[in-house]
Design an enzyme around this catalytic site. Structure first.
Site, PDB file in Angstrom:
ATOM      1  N   HIS A  52      -9.323  -4.835  10.740  1.00 15.13           N
ATOM      2  CA  HIS A  52      -9.889  -4.703   9.396  1.00 15.13           C
ATOM      3  C   HIS A  52     -11.169  -3.879   9.365  1.00 15.13           C
ATOM      4  O   HIS A  52     -11.892  -3.912   8.376  1.00 15.13           O
ATOM      5  CB  HIS A  52     -10.194  -6.090   8.812  1.00 15.13           C
ATOM      6  CG  HIS A  52      -8.982  -6.804   8.304  1.00 15.13           C
ATOM      7  ND1 HIS A  52      -7.866  -7.003   9.063  1.00 15.13           N
ATOM      8  CD2 HIS A  52      -8.722  -7.376   7.103  1.00 15.13           C
ATOM      9  CE1 HIS A  52      -6.967  -7.667   8.362  1.00 15.13           C
ATOM     10  NE2 HIS A  52      -7.457  -7.901   7.171  1.00 15.13           N
ATOM     11  N   GLU A  94       0.811  -1.224   0.000  1.00 13.52           N
ATOM     12  CA  GLU A  94       0.000   0.000   0.000  1.00 13.52           C
ATOM     13  C   GLU A  94       0.839   1.267   0.000  1.00 13.52           C
ATOM     14  O   GLU A  94       0.542   2.228  -0.706  1.00 13.52           O
ATOM     15  CB  GLU A  94      -0.964   0.021   1.193  1.00 13.52           C
ATOM     16  CG  GLU A  94      -2.177  -0.900   1.040  1.00 13.52           C
ATOM     17  CD  GLU A  94      -1.915  -2.328   1.470  1.00 13.52           C
ATOM     18  OE1 GLU A  94      -0.789  -2.611   1.954  1.00 13.52           O
ATOM     19  OE2 GLU A  94      -2.826  -3.165   1.342  1.00 13.52           O
TER      20      GLU A  94
END
Lengths: 411, 366
Positions: free
Chosen positions: B169, B100
């Protein structure tokens, strides 16, 4: 030692050494094909950076310059030699030791000094400071303050340059890319193959971002060359104490499918001779590169560094191989005679011409300091809330509306 | 000695869009009532609305590309980009490795050069490993470069609890990220707005964080055939009432509408304001509503401490204190890491019952 003193002629190598180095009697190296004027300009560029940095240190000590300030003295050959090997419109991005990059790319000493003074005519209107030298007309996409963060930007610049060439050239009606430093209102001409130079210090080798960027560059075939300005220290930590495989950094690049090279960064001519064909290959093949460019900084990490981690003798050892002195010696040695570092003399610069150049540069930098002194400081009422949004809208801040201020003096 | 340097005067920028960004054409926005109808039979999923927004803009502008994990060959981890590889090819729909920080930064560099990247985070939770790039580089580039380079980029992905994904998450990033000047945050609650807001995000020359929700991707609604854009900074009044104002954004707007329907049975009528963007924030719409109702409940899926709800309530107090008949109330997620167990996660969210209780309390019918 600084360029303020005339260079001493280093000891001549024997003709046997020269033959071994392959410099005598073989085909000419890239730098040997260049006109004298180019090499004299390189010398001037290095001397300008050094003089500029001496004045920067003085201004810092007088508290005219604030914040962190990292001096480039000792590393001048790196930017001059690597920039010479690419085109002016190839994108460049670097870390925070960036004054040399700005000047060598063509930023005026005025804009660079005024930025450090925090003045409106600085390259970033006084909003960036020493670590954030941006110069769009000269395709310098910034000095960046977070160690290693610019490595991903370098991948992105290379991605975009390749996309421009590969995708937009074939797209009917594609616009000129507005961030590439070109005036966007001109009609589009087909983009050529570019190569991005992304500089980093050896300290950045240990950042995750660097490894992610190398992986992306290797994977996607991005034309970016990661030039590690390996001065041996990340702040006070020697490279051996900070990174694995310090003696063979190109293996790190090999792990990402990138064929890296090592270059002696203190000898501008051999640096160019090695880097130029390498950069050409990266451009032609649209592949990434990695250069372990061994250099040295004479000053501390920043202006506040007492340098307890290295000896005076070590610094001196490198100063004896000073890149400015070496190039000056080549230019001043009799034409065709063995000079220094295996190079043949050029006989194109007299001692008097050299001293004239020194005087000119001193005056140029003095005027830059004067310019920085006289440039106005940005006024909070006018410039604090500008350049935050390209498209300011109501409701973006709960305090005040954003607006546009004055146009950047470089644009 | 050469003469002293002359200091040139610098002209004020007079263009509405900063000159660092050229070749920007903002869409022409119309008022809410002039937008194509929300009623109709072209019923598609939220994810399809997002895909239509990206595809329409990509057809218009070859500078746009989409990069992210599994966006191409896999057709999108959540099938948002399904079929886009076939239409636009591998040079514009690009699978990235799980990296990322690297690909967020790549997008930023590409945006500086002049492309218009869309960077997909499979989940905004994973954007935390790209925090340096998305918070230090994207929103600050125009400022740090003194107006030389902008960063026209869209980061988008799933935000908030996805359904028993546990605490790492299930991040809601709007509170964290809206603290940073230089970026814009859009957070749609329905397919129609998702399409109109995403198209605006792509056209906008500033970095936009676009927050979707895994739990809404399958939501279906009519999305018109014709092209439309929803402006940033304009809230939508989803339901009209007079007793209390409910301010929300993103997925919880739907909880608010459920709560409003039940409250109506008790004789309590509420305004439900869907902010659609939290930065810019349409505080004028909030003030207008409170001037009518005198009461406000802010429903926010972030943790309460220093949340968007905190900001909304601060602005309410600053701008319409005298109109308040009750102290402002907020319904956030509970102030704990997101739990896994279904029972705990259900309770943790700013759900219908909590909203109903807060409104009852605000109108004095608790």
């Amino acid at each position: 030692m600084s360029a303020a003193t005339a260079p001493t002629m280093p000891k001549m190598p024997s003709s046997e050494t020269l033959k071994q180095a392959g410099r005598v009697g073989s085909s000419p190296t890239p730098s040997q094909l260049l006109p004298d004027a180019t090499l004299i300009r390189w010398l001037r560029d290095m001397m300008l950076i050094r003089e500029f940095e001496l004045r920067t240190m003085a201004a810092y000590q007088q508290a005219k310059i604030g914040g962190f300030c990292h001096i480039y003295i000792g590393q001048e050959a790196t930017v001059v030699g690597t920039f010479a090997a690419v085109n002016h419109d190839d994108p460049v991005v670097t870390a925070y030791r960036d004054h040399g990059h700005a000047l060598a790319r063509g930023m005026t000493p005025e804009a660079c000094m005024a930025e450090m003074y925090g003045k409106l005519h600085g390259c970033a209107k006084g909003k960036g400071g020493s670590m954030h030298m941006f110069d769009r007309p000269n395709h310098l996409y910034g000095g960046h303050g977070i160690v290693g963060a610019q490595t991903a930007l370098g991948a992105g610049l290379a991605f975009a340059a390749r996309y421009d060439w590969e995708v937009l050239n074939k797209a009917p009606g594609a616009p000129v890319l507005d961030g590439s430093g070109h005036p966007a209102d001109r009609p589009r001409t087909p983009a050529g193959k570019k190569v991005c130079l992304c500089y980093l210090g050896d300290g950045a080798l240990n950042q995750g971002c660097f490894h992610e960027s190398l992986n992306l560059a290797g994977l996607f075939g991005l034309p970016v060359i990661y030039v590690v300005e390996n001065n041996g220290y990340s702040m006070g930590t020697s490279i051996e104490r900070g990174t694995t495989m310090a003696h063979n950094l190109v293996l790190k690049a090999a792990g990402y499918g990138i064929e890296g090279i090592e270059i002696d960064g203190l000898d501008l001519l051999s640096l160019y001779d090695k880097f130029k064909p390498y950069a050409d290959r990266c451009r032609e093949n649209q592949r990434p590169g990695f250069v372990d460019l061994k250099t040295y900084r004479y000053q501390g990490h920043s202006m506040s560094d007492p340098q307890k981690y290295r000896t005076k003798e070590e610094v001196q050892k490198y100063q004896e191989r000073d890149s400015i002195d070496r190039l000056a010696a080549v230019l001043m040695s009799p034409k065709g005679e063995p000079a220094v570092g295996g190079h043949l003399g050029r006989g194109c610069l007299s001692e008097e011409q050299f001293k004239d150049m020194q005087r000119e540069i001193k005056e140029e930098v003095r005027l830059a300091v004067e310019f920085a002194e006289q440039s106005p400081s940005p006024e909070a009422a006018e410039e604090l809330y500008t350049d935050v949004y390209a498209n300011p809208q109501p409701g973006l801040s709960s305090i005040r509306d954003y607006h546009h201020g004055v146009r950047n003096s470089l644009l | 000695m050469t003469t002293a340097p002359s200091i040139p005067t610098l002209p004020i920028i007079d263009s509405p869009i900063h000159p660092a960004l050229t070749n920007v054409s903002l869409p022409s926005f119309v008022d809410e009532h002039e937008l194509p109808s929300r009623e109709g039979s072209r019923v598609i999923q939220f994810r399809e609305a997002l895909r239509e927004a990206m595809s329409e803009e990509m057809r218009r502008d070859p500078r746009i590309f989409l990069m992210g994990e599994e966006v191409a060959q896999y057709n999108g981890a959540y099938k948002v980009s399904q079929g886009m590889l076939d239409e636009f090819g591998p040079q514009r729909i690009i699978d990235s490795p799980i990296s990322e920080n690297g690909f967020a930064g790549l997008g930023i560099g590409a945006a500086m050069y002049g492309l218009r990247p869309i960077i997909e985070f499979m989940s905004w939770s994973f954007s935390l490993v790209a925090a340096d790039q998305i918070l230090n580089n994207a929103p600050k580039m125009l400022y740090m470069s003194g107006g030389q380079w902008g960063c026209p980029i869209v980061f988008r992905g799933n935000n908030g609890a996805g359904g028993q994904l546990g605490s790492t998450h299930s991040w809601c990033v709007e509170a964290l990220y809206s603290n940073v000047p230089g970026l814009k945050i859009a957070i749609p609650s329905c397919p129609y707005d998702a399409k109109g807001l995403l198209k605006t995000a792509i056209r906008d020359p500033d970095p936009v964080f676009f927050l979707e929700s895994e739990r809404m991707l399958g939501d279906k609604a009519h999305v018109p055939e014709e092209e439309y854009y929803i402006p940033f900074g304009r809230a939508a009044l989803r339901r009209e009432g007079s007793d209390c104002t409910i301010v929300s954004f993103g997925r919880p707007v739907n909880f608010c509408l459920e709560a409003a329907a039940e409250l109506a049975n008790e004789g309590i009528s509420v305004d439900v304001l869907d902010m659609r963007t939290v930065r810019p924030l349409d505080s004028a719409a909030i003030v207008r509503s409170i001037q009518k109702t005198g009461r406000v409940v802010v429903v926010d899926q972030c943790w309460p401490f220093a949340s968007v709800a905190s900001e909304v309530i601060t602005q309410v107090v600053e701008k319409c204190f005298d109109y308040l008949d009750h102290q402002p109330l907020r319904v956030n997620t509970d102030d704990v890491p997101t739990p896994y167990a279904k029972t705990l996660e259900q309770e943790y969210l700013p759900h219908k019952r909590k909203i109903i209780e807060a409104v009852r309390s605000a109108v004095g019918k608790a």
